[in-house]
Design a protein around this motif. Structure first.
Motif, PDB file in Angstrom:
ATOM      1  N   UNK A  23      -5.631  -0.017   7.323  1.00 45.66           N
ATOM      2  CA  UNK A  23      -6.591  -0.782   8.158  1.00 45.66           C
ATOM      3  C   UNK A  23      -6.654  -2.255   7.767  1.00 45.66           C
ATOM      4  N   UNK A  24      -5.482  -2.873   7.647  1.00 50.97           N
ATOM      5  CA  UNK A  24      -5.429  -4.300   7.305  1.00 50.97           C
ATOM      6  C   UNK A  24      -5.316  -5.125   8.587  1.00 50.97           C
ATOM      7  N   UNK A  25      -5.683  -6.418   8.529  1.00 47.44           N
ATOM      8  CA  UNK A  25      -5.617  -7.239   9.748  1.00 47.44           C
ATOM      9  C   UNK A  25      -4.188  -7.275  10.308  1.00 47.44           C
ATOM     10  N   UNK A  26      -4.060  -7.426  11.628  1.00 48.62           N
ATOM     11  CA  UNK A  26      -2.741  -7.328  12.272  1.00 48.62           C
ATOM     12  C   UNK A  26      -1.754  -8.411  11.841  1.00 48.62           C
ATOM     13  N   UNK A  27      -2.249  -9.532  11.333  1.00 46.98           N
ATOM     14  CA  UNK A  27      -1.325 -10.598  10.942  1.00 46.98           C
ATOM     15  C   UNK A  27      -0.713 -10.374   9.553  1.00 46.98           C
ATOM     16  N   UNK A  28      -1.153  -9.333   8.866  1.00 44.52           N
ATOM     17  CA  UNK A  28      -0.621  -9.048   7.527  1.00 44.52           C
ATOM     18  C   UNK A  28       0.688  -8.270   7.645  1.00 44.52           C
ATOM     19  N   UNK A  29       1.685  -8.651   6.822  1.00 46.19           N
ATOM     20  CA  UNK A  29       2.906  -7.843   6.730  1.00 46.19           C
ATOM     21  C   UNK A  29       2.602  -6.667   5.805  1.00 46.19           C
ATOM     22  N   UNK A  30       2.455  -5.495   6.372  1.00 43.56           N
ATOM     23  CA  UNK A  30       2.099  -4.336   5.550  1.00 43.56           C
ATOM     24  C   UNK A  30       3.382  -3.637   5.092  1.00 43.56           C
ATOM     25  N   UNK A  31       3.497  -3.434   3.776  1.00 39.04           N
ATOM     26  CA  UNK A  31       4.697  -2.833   3.215  1.00 39.04           C
ATOM     27  C   UNK A  31       4.318  -1.574   2.443  1.00 39.04           C
ATOM     28  N   UNK A  32       5.015  -0.493   2.743  1.00 39.66           N
ATOM     29  CA  UNK A  32       4.765   0.730   1.983  1.00 39.66           C
ATOM     30  C   UNK A  32       5.425   0.599   0.612  1.00 39.66           C
ATOM     31  N   UNK A  33       4.700   0.919  -0.431  1.00 37.87           N
ATOM     32  CA  UNK A  33       5.302   0.848  -1.758  1.00 37.87           C
ATOM     33  C   UNK A  33       4.362   1.368  -2.807  1.00 37.87           C
ATOM     34  N   UNK A  34       4.957   1.648  -3.974  1.00 37.97           N
ATOM     35  CA  UNK A  34       4.199   2.211  -5.088  1.00 37.97           C
ATOM     36  C   UNK A  34       4.569   1.418  -6.328  1.00 37.97           C
ATOM     37  N   UNK A  35       3.582   0.923  -7.043  1.00 40.75           N
ATOM     38  CA  UNK A  35       3.883   0.122  -8.238  1.00 40.75           C
ATOM     39  C   UNK A  35       4.480   0.983  -9.351  1.00 40.75           C
ATOM     40  N   UNK A  36       4.362   2.300  -9.227  1.00 41.16           N
ATOM     41  CA  UNK A  36       5.004   3.179 -10.219  1.00 41.16           C
ATOM     42  C   UNK A  36       6.503   3.254  -9.991  1.00 41.16           C
ATOM     43  N   UNK A  37       6.961   2.907  -8.810  1.00 40.24           N
ATOM     44  CA  UNK A  37       8.402   2.913  -8.532  1.00 40.24           C
ATOM     45  C   UNK A  37       8.719   1.698  -7.652  1.00 40.24           C
ATOM     46  N   UNK A  38       8.608   0.489  -8.228  1.00 40.38           N
ATOM     47  CA  UNK A  38       8.778  -0.721  -7.423  1.00 40.38           C
ATOM     48  C   UNK A  38      10.222  -0.924  -6.981  1.00 40.38           C
ATOM     49  N   UNK A  39      10.390  -1.439  -5.771  1.00 35.79           N
ATOM     50  CA  UNK A  39      11.728  -1.746  -5.266  1.00 35.79           C
ATOM     51  C   UNK A  39      11.859  -3.268  -5.145  1.00 35.79           C
ATOM     52  N   UNK A  40      13.087  -3.754  -5.160  1.00 35.04           N
ATOM     53  CA  UNK A  40      13.310  -5.200  -5.018  1.00 35.04           C
ATOM     54  C   UNK A  40      12.824  -5.699  -3.667  1.00 35.04           C
ATOM     55  N   UNK A  41      12.929  -4.823  -2.630  1.00 37.42           N
ATOM     56  CA  UNK A  41      12.560  -5.247  -1.263  1.00 37.42           C
ATOM     57  C   UNK A  41      11.092  -5.678  -1.185  1.00 37.42           C
ATOM     58  N   UNK A  42      10.236  -5.033  -1.977  1.00 40.97           N
ATOM     59  CA  UNK A  42       8.805  -5.385  -1.927  1.00 40.97           C
ATOM     60  C   UNK A  42       8.588  -6.881  -2.174  1.00 40.97           C
ATOM     61  N   UNK A  43       9.473  -7.458  -3.004  1.00 45.17           N
ATOM     62  CA  UNK A  43       9.240  -8.823  -3.487  1.00 45.17           C
ATOM     63  C   UNK A  43      10.121  -9.866  -2.783  1.00 45.17           C
ATOM     64  N   UNK A  44      11.021  -9.416  -1.920  1.00 48.30           N
ATOM     65  CA  UNK A  44      11.923 -10.358  -1.246  1.00 48.30           C
ATOM     66  C   UNK A  44      11.147 -11.360  -0.404  1.00 48.30           C
ATOM     67  N   UNK A  85       0.854  -1.191   0.000  1.00 50.48           N
ATOM     68  CA  UNK A  85       0.000   0.000   0.000  1.00 50.48           C
ATOM     69  C   UNK A  85       0.887   1.237   0.000  1.00 50.48           C
ATOM     70  N   UNK A  86       0.353   2.326  -0.579  1.00 42.67           N
ATOM     71  CA  UNK A  86       1.110   3.588  -0.531  1.00 42.67           C
ATOM     72  C   UNK A  86       0.938   4.265   0.825  1.00 42.67           C
ATOM     73  N   UNK A  87      -0.075   3.839   1.585  1.00 42.95           N
ATOM     74  CA  UNK A  87      -0.364   4.504   2.865  1.00 42.95           C
ATOM     75  C   UNK A  87      -0.642   3.494   3.980  1.00 42.95           C
ATOM     76  N   UNK A  88       0.406   2.900   4.549  1.00 48.18           N
ATOM     77  CA  UNK A  88       0.168   1.932   5.633  1.00 48.18           C
ATOM     78  C   UNK A  88      -0.634   2.514   6.784  1.00 48.18           C
ATOM     79  N   UNK A  89      -0.515   3.834   7.021  1.00 47.48           N
ATOM     80  CA  UNK A  89      -1.188   4.461   8.165  1.00 47.48           C
ATOM     81  C   UNK A  89      -2.699   4.337   8.065  1.00 47.48           C
ATOM     82  N   UNK A  90      -3.231   4.346   6.855  1.00 51.41           N
ATOM     83  CA  UNK A  90      -4.697   4.315   6.700  1.00 51.41           C
ATOM     84  C   UNK A  90      -5.194   2.987   6.115  1.00 51.41           C
TER      85      UNK A  90
END
Ligand SMILES: NC(=O)c1ccc[n+]([C@@H]2O[C@H](COP(=O)([O-])OP(=O)(O)OC[C@H]3O[C@@H](n4cnc5c(N)ncnc54)[C@H](OP(=O)(O)O)[C@@H]3O)[C@@H](O)[C@H]2O)c1
Length: 263
Positions: free
Chosen positions: A38-59, A31-36
Protein backbone atom coordinates in the motif's frame (compact mmCIF):
# COMPACT_ATOMS: atom_id res chain seq x y z
CA UNK A 1 18.50 11.25 -7.32
CA UNK A 2 17.05 7.81 -6.54
CA UNK A 3 16.84 6.67 -2.91
CA UNK A 4 16.15 3.11 -1.71
CA UNK A 5 14.02 2.87 1.42
CA UNK A 6 14.21 -0.48 3.20
CA UNK A 7 11.54 -1.08 5.85
CA UNK A 8 9.39 1.17 3.66
CA UNK A 9 6.16 -0.29 5.05
CA UNK A 10 7.32 0.14 8.66
CA UNK A 11 6.48 2.70 11.32
CA UNK A 12 9.36 5.01 10.43
CA UNK A 13 10.12 3.93 6.85
CA UNK A 14 6.61 4.74 5.65
CA UNK A 15 7.16 8.36 6.71
CA UNK A 16 10.65 8.39 5.17
CA UNK A 17 8.98 7.45 1.86
CA UNK A 18 6.44 10.28 2.14
CA UNK A 19 9.01 12.89 3.11
CA UNK A 20 11.38 11.93 0.28
CA UNK A 21 8.51 12.07 -2.23
CA UNK A 22 7.59 15.52 -0.92
CA UNK A 23 11.21 16.56 -1.51
CA UNK A 24 10.82 15.49 -5.14
CA UNK A 25 13.30 12.62 -5.34
CA UNK A 26 12.64 9.23 -6.90
CA UNK A 27 11.93 6.60 -4.25
CA UNK A 28 12.41 2.86 -4.56
CA UNK A 29 10.80 0.89 -1.73
CA UNK A 30 11.90 -2.58 -0.70
CA UNK A 31 9.26 -4.93 0.66
CA UNK A 32 8.81 -8.69 0.93
CA UNK A 33 5.14 -8.27 -0.02
CA UNK A 34 4.43 -5.68 -2.73
CA UNK A 35 0.81 -6.91 -2.88
CA UNK A 36 0.04 -5.60 0.61
CA UNK A 37 2.56 -2.74 0.82
CA UNK A 38 0.00 0.00 0.00
CA UNK A 39 2.68 2.50 -1.01
CA UNK A 40 1.97 5.65 -3.07
CA UNK A 41 1.71 5.00 -6.83
CA UNK A 42 4.79 7.08 -7.67
CA UNK A 43 7.05 4.78 -5.64
CA UNK A 44 9.07 2.10 -7.45
CA UNK A 45 8.08 -0.91 -5.37
CA UNK A 46 10.60 -3.76 -5.44
CA UNK A 47 10.10 -7.19 -3.96
CA UNK A 48 13.10 -8.21 -1.89
CA UNK A 49 14.39 -9.58 1.37
CA UNK A 50 17.38 -8.17 3.22
CA UNK A 51 18.21 -11.72 4.32
CA UNK A 52 18.93 -12.58 0.69
CA UNK A 53 19.79 -9.30 -1.05
CA UNK A 54 20.22 -9.21 -4.82
CA UNK A 55 22.29 -6.74 -6.85
CA UNK A 56 19.14 -5.69 -8.76
CA UNK A 57 17.64 -4.14 -5.61
CA UNK A 58 20.42 -1.54 -5.61
CA UNK A 59 20.85 -0.87 -9.35
CA UNK A 60 20.52 2.84 -10.11
CA UNK A 61 20.35 3.76 -6.40
CA UNK A 62 22.36 6.74 -5.10
CA UNK A 63 21.46 6.68 -1.41
CA UNK A 64 19.79 4.26 0.96
CA UNK A 65 17.85 4.16 4.24
CA UNK A 66 18.82 0.89 5.91
CA UNK A 67 16.96 -0.92 8.66
CA UNK A 68 19.15 -3.04 10.88
CA UNK A 69 18.07 -6.61 10.15
CA UNK A 70 20.12 -9.79 10.43
CA UNK A 71 23.59 -9.72 8.88
CA UNK A 72 23.78 -6.52 6.80
CA UNK A 73 27.16 -7.17 5.14
CA UNK A 74 25.87 -8.75 1.94
CA UNK A 75 23.37 -5.92 1.39
CA UNK A 76 26.02 -3.27 2.04
CA UNK A 77 28.53 -4.94 -0.33
CA UNK A 78 25.96 -5.21 -3.09
CA UNK A 79 24.85 -1.63 -2.53
CA UNK A 80 28.41 -0.37 -2.76
CA UNK A 81 29.13 -2.39 -5.91
CA UNK A 82 25.99 -0.98 -7.49
CA UNK A 83 27.18 2.60 -6.87
CA UNK A 84 25.29 3.58 -3.71
CA UNK A 85 27.17 6.47 -2.10
CA UNK A 86 25.40 7.13 1.19
CA UNK A 87 23.69 4.96 3.80
CA UNK A 88 21.51 6.25 6.63
CA UNK A 89 20.87 3.55 9.22
CA UNK A 90 18.00 3.16 11.69
CA UNK A 91 19.37 1.52 14.83
CA UNK A 92 18.56 2.30 18.47
CA UNK A 93 19.58 4.27 21.53
CA UNK A 94 19.30 0.99 23.47
CA UNK A 95 22.54 -0.99 23.20
CA UNK A 96 22.06 -3.98 20.95
CA UNK A 97 24.72 -6.16 19.35
CA UNK A 98 22.92 -6.53 16.02
CA UNK A 99 22.46 -2.77 15.69
CA UNK A 100 26.11 -2.17 16.61
CA UNK A 101 27.16 -4.70 13.95
CA UNK A 102 25.06 -2.88 11.35
CA UNK A 103 26.57 0.49 12.23
CA UNK A 104 30.11 -0.93 12.10
CA UNK A 105 29.53 -2.66 8.77
CA UNK A 106 28.26 0.60 7.28
CA UNK A 107 31.23 2.56 8.66
CA UNK A 108 33.69 -0.03 7.32
CA UNK A 109 32.12 0.16 3.85
CA UNK A 110 33.85 3.47 3.14
CA UNK A 111 30.53 5.00 2.05
CA UNK A 112 29.06 8.16 3.54
CA UNK A 113 26.98 7.27 6.59
CA UNK A 114 24.68 8.68 9.24
CA UNK A 115 23.28 6.64 12.12
CA UNK A 116 19.82 7.43 13.47
CA UNK A 117 19.47 6.07 17.01
CA UNK A 118 16.01 6.75 18.42
CA UNK A 119 14.91 6.05 21.95
CA UNK A 120 11.38 4.83 22.67
CA UNK A 121 9.04 5.37 19.73
CA UNK A 122 5.85 7.24 20.66
CA UNK A 123 4.23 4.67 18.35
CA UNK A 124 4.80 2.06 21.10
CA UNK A 125 1.94 3.83 22.93
CA UNK A 126 -0.42 2.27 20.39
CA UNK A 127 -0.13 -0.77 22.69
CA UNK A 128 -2.40 1.20 25.03
CA UNK A 129 -5.03 1.89 22.36
CA UNK A 130 -7.29 -1.08 23.08
CA UNK A 131 -7.44 -0.44 26.85
CA UNK A 132 -8.05 3.27 26.32
CA UNK A 133 -10.73 2.64 23.70
CA UNK A 134 -12.63 0.02 25.67
CA UNK A 135 -12.13 1.01 29.34
CA UNK A 136 -10.35 4.39 29.38
CA UNK A 137 -7.50 2.80 31.28
CA UNK A 138 -3.84 1.85 30.88
CA UNK A 139 -2.77 -1.19 32.90
CA UNK A 140 1.01 -1.46 33.22
CA UNK A 141 3.74 -1.52 35.87
CA UNK A 142 6.09 1.36 36.71
CA UNK A 143 3.65 4.30 36.39
CA UNK A 144 6.49 6.62 37.44
CA UNK A 145 9.00 5.53 34.79
CA UNK A 146 10.11 8.75 33.07
CA UNK A 147 10.40 8.36 29.31
CA UNK A 148 10.96 10.63 26.32
CA UNK A 149 8.85 9.16 23.47
CA UNK A 150 9.81 10.39 20.01
CA UNK A 151 7.29 10.81 17.16
CA UNK A 152 7.95 8.48 14.19
CA UNK A 153 7.58 11.48 11.86
CA UNK A 154 10.48 13.20 13.63
CA UNK A 155 12.68 10.11 13.32
CA UNK A 156 11.79 9.91 9.63
CA UNK A 157 12.44 13.64 9.16
CA UNK A 158 15.96 13.35 10.60
CA UNK A 159 16.59 10.32 8.37
CA UNK A 160 15.21 12.09 5.28
CA UNK A 161 17.28 15.21 6.02
CA UNK A 162 20.43 13.10 6.35
CA UNK A 163 19.64 11.36 3.06
CA UNK A 164 18.84 14.51 1.13
CA UNK A 165 21.34 17.08 2.38
CA UNK A 166 25.08 17.28 3.02
CA UNK A 167 26.59 18.00 6.42
CA UNK A 168 25.44 14.82 8.16
CA UNK A 169 28.19 12.44 7.06
CA UNK A 170 29.77 10.58 10.00
CA UNK A 171 27.12 11.79 12.46
CA UNK A 172 25.36 9.58 15.02
CA UNK A 173 22.03 11.12 15.95
CA UNK A 174 20.50 9.92 19.21
CA UNK A 175 16.87 11.05 19.14
CA UNK A 176 14.26 11.59 21.84
CA UNK A 177 11.05 13.50 22.15
CA UNK A 178 11.03 17.01 23.68
CA UNK A 179 9.70 16.16 27.16
CA UNK A 180 10.28 13.71 29.98
CA UNK A 181 6.94 12.26 31.05
CA UNK A 182 6.05 9.49 33.48
CA UNK A 183 3.93 6.74 31.97
CA UNK A 184 0.99 8.12 33.92
CA UNK A 185 1.57 11.56 32.38
CA UNK A 186 1.83 10.00 28.90
CA UNK A 187 -1.58 8.37 29.44
CA UNK A 188 -2.98 11.74 30.55
CA UNK A 189 -1.48 13.46 27.47
CA UNK A 190 -3.14 10.94 25.19
CA UNK A 191 -6.45 11.47 27.01
CA UNK A 192 -6.10 15.22 26.63
CA UNK A 193 -5.35 14.95 22.90
CA UNK A 194 -8.16 12.55 22.09
CA UNK A 195 -10.75 14.05 24.45
CA UNK A 196 -11.10 11.11 26.86
CA UNK A 197 -10.42 10.69 30.55
CA UNK A 198 -7.64 8.12 30.75
CA UNK A 199 -6.57 6.64 34.08
CA UNK A 200 -3.46 4.60 34.89
CA UNK A 201 -3.96 1.38 36.80
CA UNK A 202 -0.50 0.38 38.06
CA UNK A 203 0.10 -3.38 37.93
CA UNK A 204 2.91 -5.25 39.63
CA UNK A 205 5.51 -6.56 37.16
CA UNK A 206 4.20 -10.11 37.73
CA UNK A 207 0.56 -9.12 37.17
CA UNK A 208 1.56 -7.48 33.88
CA UNK A 209 3.74 -10.39 32.82
CA UNK A 210 0.89 -12.87 33.21
CA UNK A 211 -1.75 -10.69 31.52
CA UNK A 212 0.25 -9.09 28.69
CA UNK A 213 0.80 -12.22 26.59
CA UNK A 214 4.29 -10.94 25.73
CA UNK A 215 7.06 -13.57 25.50
CA UNK A 216 9.08 -13.76 28.72
CA UNK A 217 12.37 -12.57 27.22
CA UNK A 218 10.71 -9.43 25.80
CA UNK A 219 8.81 -8.83 29.05
CA UNK A 220 12.07 -9.10 31.05
CA UNK A 221 13.78 -6.67 28.67
CA UNK A 222 10.94 -4.13 28.91
CA UNK A 223 10.56 -4.45 32.69
CA UNK A 224 14.27 -3.79 33.09
CA UNK A 225 14.12 -0.66 30.90
CA UNK A 226 11.01 0.64 32.74
CA UNK A 227 12.43 -0.07 36.19
CA UNK A 228 15.63 1.78 35.29
CA UNK A 229 13.57 4.73 34.04
CA UNK A 230 12.00 5.06 37.52
CA UNK A 231 15.48 5.61 38.93
CA UNK A 232 17.20 7.41 36.05
CA UNK A 233 14.78 9.30 33.80
CA UNK A 234 15.49 8.95 30.10
CA UNK A 235 17.28 12.15 28.97
CA UNK A 236 15.70 14.81 26.75
CA UNK A 237 18.07 15.36 23.82
CA UNK A 238 18.05 18.42 21.53
CA UNK A 239 18.98 16.45 18.38
CA UNK A 240 15.64 16.60 16.53
CA UNK A 241 15.51 20.39 16.86
CA UNK A 242 19.23 20.76 16.10
CA UNK A 243 18.89 18.82 12.83
CA UNK A 244 15.44 20.00 11.73
CA UNK A 245 15.45 23.56 13.04
CA UNK A 246 12.06 23.09 14.70
CA UNK A 247 11.03 21.53 18.01
CA UNK A 248 10.42 17.79 18.30
CA UNK A 249 6.75 16.82 18.56
CA UNK A 250 5.20 16.13 21.98
CA UNK A 251 3.22 13.07 23.03
CA UNK A 252 0.10 15.25 22.88
CA UNK A 253 0.88 16.14 19.25
CA UNK A 254 1.63 12.50 18.49
CA UNK A 255 -1.70 11.39 19.99
CA UNK A 256 -3.53 14.09 18.01
CA UNK A 257 -2.07 12.47 14.87
CA UNK A 258 -3.47 9.11 16.05
CA UNK A 259 -6.90 10.06 17.40
CA UNK A 260 -8.56 7.37 15.30
CA UNK A 261 -6.50 4.68 17.02
CA UNK A 262 -7.69 5.65 20.48
CA UNK A 263 -11.41 6.34 19.99
N1 LIG B 1 9.94 0.61 18.86
C1 LIG B 1 10.88 1.32 19.45
O1 LIG B 1 10.68 1.94 20.51
C2 LIG B 1 12.24 1.40 18.81
C3 LIG B 1 13.18 2.27 19.36
C4 LIG B 1 14.44 2.38 18.76
C5 LIG B 1 14.73 1.64 17.63
N2 LIG B 1 13.80 0.78 17.12
C6 LIG B 1 14.18 -0.01 15.93
O2 LIG B 1 13.35 0.32 14.85
C7 LIG B 1 13.43 -0.75 13.89
C8 LIG B 1 12.05 -1.02 13.32
O3 LIG B 1 11.67 0.10 12.54
P1 LIG B 1 10.16 0.37 12.21
O4 LIG B 1 9.40 0.38 13.52
O5 LIG B 1 10.09 1.55 11.34
O6 LIG B 1 9.73 -0.93 11.41
P2 LIG B 1 8.49 -1.88 11.71
O7 LIG B 1 7.25 -1.07 11.80
O8 LIG B 1 8.86 -2.78 12.83
O9 LIG B 1 8.39 -2.70 10.37
C9 LIG B 1 9.38 -3.63 10.00
C10 LIG B 1 9.84 -3.31 8.57
O10 LIG B 1 10.93 -4.17 8.27
C11 LIG B 1 10.70 -4.77 7.00
N3 LIG B 1 11.35 -6.07 7.03
C12 LIG B 1 11.28 -7.00 8.03
N4 LIG B 1 12.03 -8.06 7.71
C13 LIG B 1 12.60 -7.81 6.50
C14 LIG B 1 13.48 -8.52 5.66
N5 LIG B 1 13.96 -9.73 5.98
N6 LIG B 1 13.87 -7.94 4.49
C15 LIG B 1 13.40 -6.71 4.15
N7 LIG B 1 12.55 -5.98 4.90
C16 LIG B 1 12.16 -6.53 6.07
C17 LIG B 1 9.21 -4.83 6.85
O11 LIG B 1 8.93 -4.77 5.47
P3 LIG B 1 7.91 -5.77 4.70
O12 LIG B 1 7.09 -6.48 5.75
O13 LIG B 1 7.09 -4.84 3.85
O14 LIG B 1 8.80 -6.66 3.92
C18 LIG B 1 8.76 -3.54 7.55
O15 LIG B 1 8.76 -2.45 6.65
C19 LIG B 1 14.01 -1.95 14.64
O16 LIG B 1 15.34 -2.16 14.21
C20 LIG B 1 13.99 -1.50 16.10
O17 LIG B 1 15.03 -2.08 16.87
C21 LIG B 1 12.56 0.65 17.67
Amino acid sequence: MRILVTGATGTVGRHVVDQLLTAGVTVRALTRNPETAALPPTVEVVRGDLDSPTSEMFEGIDRMYLLSLGDPKAAIDRAKNAGVQRIVTLTSAVEDEAHQATEQAVEHSGLEWTHIRPGMFAANLLDWAEGIKTEGVVKEPYANARQTPVHEQDIAAVAATSLLFNGHNGQTYALTGPESLTKKEQAESIGHAVGLKVSFDELTPDEWRTTSGIPDFVADWLLDIWQQATVTPEPVLPTVEDVLGRPAKTVCQWAADHVGDFR
